[in-house]
Design a protein around this motif. Structure first.
Motif, mmCIF file in Angstrom:
data_model
loop_
_atom_site.group_PDB
_atom_site.id
_atom_site.type_symbol
_atom_site.label_atom_id
_atom_site.label_comp_id
_atom_site.label_asym_id
_atom_site.label_seq_id
_atom_site.Cartn_x
_atom_site.Cartn_y
_atom_site.Cartn_z
ATOM 1 N N THR A 226 0.813 -1.218 0.000
ATOM 2 C CA THR A 226 0.000 0.000 0.000
ATOM 3 C C THR A 226 0.847 1.269 0.000
ATOM 4 N N ALA A 227 2.139 1.151 0.316
ATOM 5 C CA ALA A 227 3.011 2.325 0.432
ATOM 6 C C ALA A 227 3.728 2.653 -0.876
ATOM 7 N N PHE A 228 3.474 1.844 -1.929
ATOM 8 C CA PHE A 228 4.214 2.027 -3.181
ATOM 9 C C PHE A 228 3.266 2.000 -4.383
ATOM 10 N N ASN A 229 3.632 2.777 -5.393
ATOM 11 C CA ASN A 229 3.000 2.660 -6.699
ATOM 12 C C ASN A 229 3.756 1.604 -7.486
ATOM 13 N N ALA A 230 3.054 0.627 -8.029
ATOM 14 C CA ALA A 230 3.699 -0.457 -8.778
ATOM 15 C C ALA A 230 3.430 -0.290 -10.274
ATOM 16 N N PHE A 231 4.507 -0.441 -11.069
ATOM 17 C CA PHE A 231 4.407 -0.314 -12.521
ATOM 18 C C PHE A 231 4.988 -1.583 -13.144
ATOM 19 N N HIS A 232 4.133 -2.335 -13.852
ATOM 20 C CA HIS A 232 4.566 -3.584 -14.487
ATOM 21 C C HIS A 232 4.774 -3.325 -15.975
ATOM 22 N N LEU A 233 5.950 -3.692 -16.454
ATOM 23 C CA LEU A 233 6.223 -3.497 -17.878
ATOM 24 C C LEU A 233 7.237 -4.526 -18.352
ATOM 25 N N ALA A 234 7.453 -4.546 -19.671
ATOM 26 C CA ALA A 234 8.431 -5.443 -20.277
ATOM 27 C C ALA A 234 9.384 -4.627 -21.126
ATOM 28 N N PHE A 235 10.667 -4.937 -21.021
ATOM 29 C CA PHE A 235 11.664 -4.287 -21.877
ATOM 30 C C PHE A 235 12.644 -5.356 -22.339
ATOM 31 N N ALA A 236 12.966 -5.314 -23.614
ATOM 32 C CA ALA A 236 13.909 -6.278 -24.207
ATOM 33 C C ALA A 236 13.548 -7.711 -23.816
ATOM 34 N N GLU A 237 12.240 -8.038 -23.903
ATOM 35 C CA GLU A 237 11.716 -9.373 -23.605
ATOM 36 C C GLU A 237 11.887 -9.768 -22.129
ATOM 37 N N VAL A 238 12.075 -8.792 -21.262
ATOM 38 C CA VAL A 238 12.170 -9.044 -19.831
ATOM 39 C C VAL A 238 10.990 -8.381 -19.144
#
Length: 378
Positions: free
Chosen positions: A317-329
Motif C-alpha cells: 500500500t506504500a508504493f506505486n507499482a508499474f509492471h512493464l516489459a523491456f527487451a523481452e524481460v
C-alpha cells in the motif's frame, strides 16, 4: 547500552564554552540540543546520529596531528538551527591521537565497530581521507560484507606514493579476506585520474561516475548511494570557490550539490558510517569550508529525518507499482509514496535501487544501464 560508555577510554571530551567562544547558544540552535560528551559520557540509547571527531592527518605525510579540524566544523554546525524535532543527535568527542598512525586507526575502528554493532549511525569528522581505511576495518572486524561509496576528485590508488592518503583504496579493495561487495566512486575529475585506474575498477565490476555526469543528473546518485553502508566524502571533490581548503583543483561540485549528496547519504536506510575528510582549518578562508561542511552535516540530518518513515517493500500500500516489459524481460518498478524513490525488479525477483530515469528507459523498451551492471555482478 551501558557498555558503550567504555568507549570514553578512546575519546577526548568537548569544551562547549570554547566551541561557542564563551557565548553559549541561543534557543533553537543545534548547540542547545546535541547530547555532547563534556563531563559525562552521553546516553546513546535513543541517538539517531552520533558525531565523532578524528583529526589524524599523518597519512598525508604531515607530522602535525590534532583535533582542530573536527572542532572547527563543530563550531559552525552547533550554530545552525534545529528543524528536525524527532532527531536525536549525540557528539562523543574526538578520538585520542595514537603514538603512531596505526594506533589512531585502531582507536577509530574500535569505536566505530562498537557503534555499528549497536545499530548506530556515525558521522566522522576528519582528518585525512585515508581514515576511510579505518572506517572500513570496523566492518571487516565484524565480518560484515558491505557496499561502499567514495566521493573524491581523485581515485586514491596511487601505488607509487608512500602516503596512505594517496593509496588507501588498494588495501581497502584488495585485502584478503575482503568484505567489499561493491564499490562506487563519485565525482572523479578525468584529468586527475590515470586511465588504467578506471580500467582496473571496471574489470572488478565497480562503478565510477565523472563529476560532469553527476552534476548533470545528481538525482541519479541516490540509487548508487542507497544500498551502501560506508560513505566517504573528501572535500577535494568540492570546487575551491566553495571549499577553499581544496588546493588540488578549482573545479568540482558546488556547495548545493555537495549538500544534495550528503542528504542522499542521510536518506539511505543502510548507511551507518559517513566520513567527511580532507579539512584543514589552517588552509581555510574565513571558515568558509567549515561552514560548507556544517551545512552538509545539516543535510545528513535532514535526509535521515525524511527517510526514517520509509515503508518496507513488503508494504504494497506504500508504493506505486508499474509492471512493464523491456527487451523481452518482464519487470516491476516500485515508487515510494512517501519519498518518491524508485526500485526495479531483477529476474531473480530481487529489488534494487533505481531512478525515475531508469523507469523511463525501460518504458521505451531499452535496457537501463543500472540493470545491466547489476546483472553483470550477479
Amino acid at each position: 547500552m551501558a557498555s558503550l560508555t567504555l568507549l570514553a577510554d578512546f575519546l577526548e571530551p568537548l569544551n562547549l564554552f570554547a566551541l561557542s567562544d564563551d557565548e553559549g547558544y541561543q534557543e533553537g540552535q543545534l548547540g542547545t540540543v546535541i547530547k555532547a560528551y563534556e563531563e559525562e559520557f552521553p546516553d546513546l540509547d535513543d541517538a539517531d546520529i552520533i558525531l565523532l571527531g578524528c583529526g589524524e592527518q599523518r597519512g598525508t605525510g604531515r607530522p602535525v596531528n590534532n583535533n582542530a579540524a573536527p572542532d572547527a566544523i563543530r563550531k559552525q554546525f552547533y550554530q545552525l538551527h534545529y528543524w528536525h524535532r524527532d532527531m536525536v543527535i549525540a557528539d562523543i568527542g574526538n578520538v585520542k591521537t595514537g603514538a603512531s598512525l596505526n594506533d589512531t586507526y585502531a582507536a577509530l575502528y574500535s569505536v566505530l565497530q562498537e557503534l555499528i554493532a549497536a545499530g548506530k549511525t556515525v558521522v566522522i569528522l576528519g582528518g585525512s581521507h585515508d581514515l576511510t581505511l579505518a572506517q572500513y576495518k570496523a566492518y571487516a572486524n565484524l565480518e560484515r560484507v558491505i557496499e561502499a561509496v567514495c566521493v573524491d576528485a581523485r581515485i586514491d590508488l596511487a601505488i607509487d606514493s608512500v602516503h596512505w592518503n594517496d593509496n588507501f583504496l588498494m588495501e581497502m579493495l584488495t585485502s584478503e579476506p575482503n568484505f567489499i561487495r561493491h564499490f562506487s566512486h563519485v565525482g572523479f575529475q578525468s584529468y586527475l585520474v590515470q586511465p588504467r585506474m578506471l580500467e582496473t575498477l571496471d574489470k572488478l565490476r565497480f562503478d565510477c561516475y565523472r563529476v560532469g555526469h553527476v552534476k548533470e543528473r545528481p538525482e541519479e546518485m541516490e540509487p548508487v548511494i542507497r544500498h551502501a553502508s560506508l560513505f566517504s566524502f573528501d572535500v577535494a571533490a568540492i570546487a575551491h570557490a566553495y571549499a577553499p581548503v581544496n588546493r588540488i583543483t578549482p573545479n568540482g561540485f558546488n556547495g548545493e550539490e555537495a549538500c544534495v549528496l550528503m542528504r542522499q547519504a542521510g536518506l539511505s536506510p543502510w548507511i551507518n558510517t559517513i566520513g567527511i575528510y580532507g579539512y584543514d582549518p589552517a588552509m581555510d578562508v574565513q571558515d568558509m569550508t567549515a561552514k560548507q561542511i556544517a551545512h552538509m552535516l545539516w543535510y545528513v540530518v535532514d535526509g535521515r529525518f525524511k527517510g526514517k518513515n520509509e515503508a518496507p517493500l513488503s508494504d504494497e500500500t506504500a508504493f506505486n507499482a508499474f509492471h512493464l516489459a523491456f527487451a523481452e524481460v518482464e519487470a516491476t518498478f516500485l515508487q515510494s509514496k512517501k519519498t518518491g524513490r524508485w526500485w526495479m525488479q531483477l529476474p531473480d525477483k530481487r529489488y534494487i535501487a533505481c531512478s525515475y530515469h531508469d523507469y523511463l528507459v525501460a518504458s521505451n523498451n531499452d535496457i537501463p544501464e543500472r540493470w545491466l551492471r547489476a546483472m553483470e555482478r550477479g
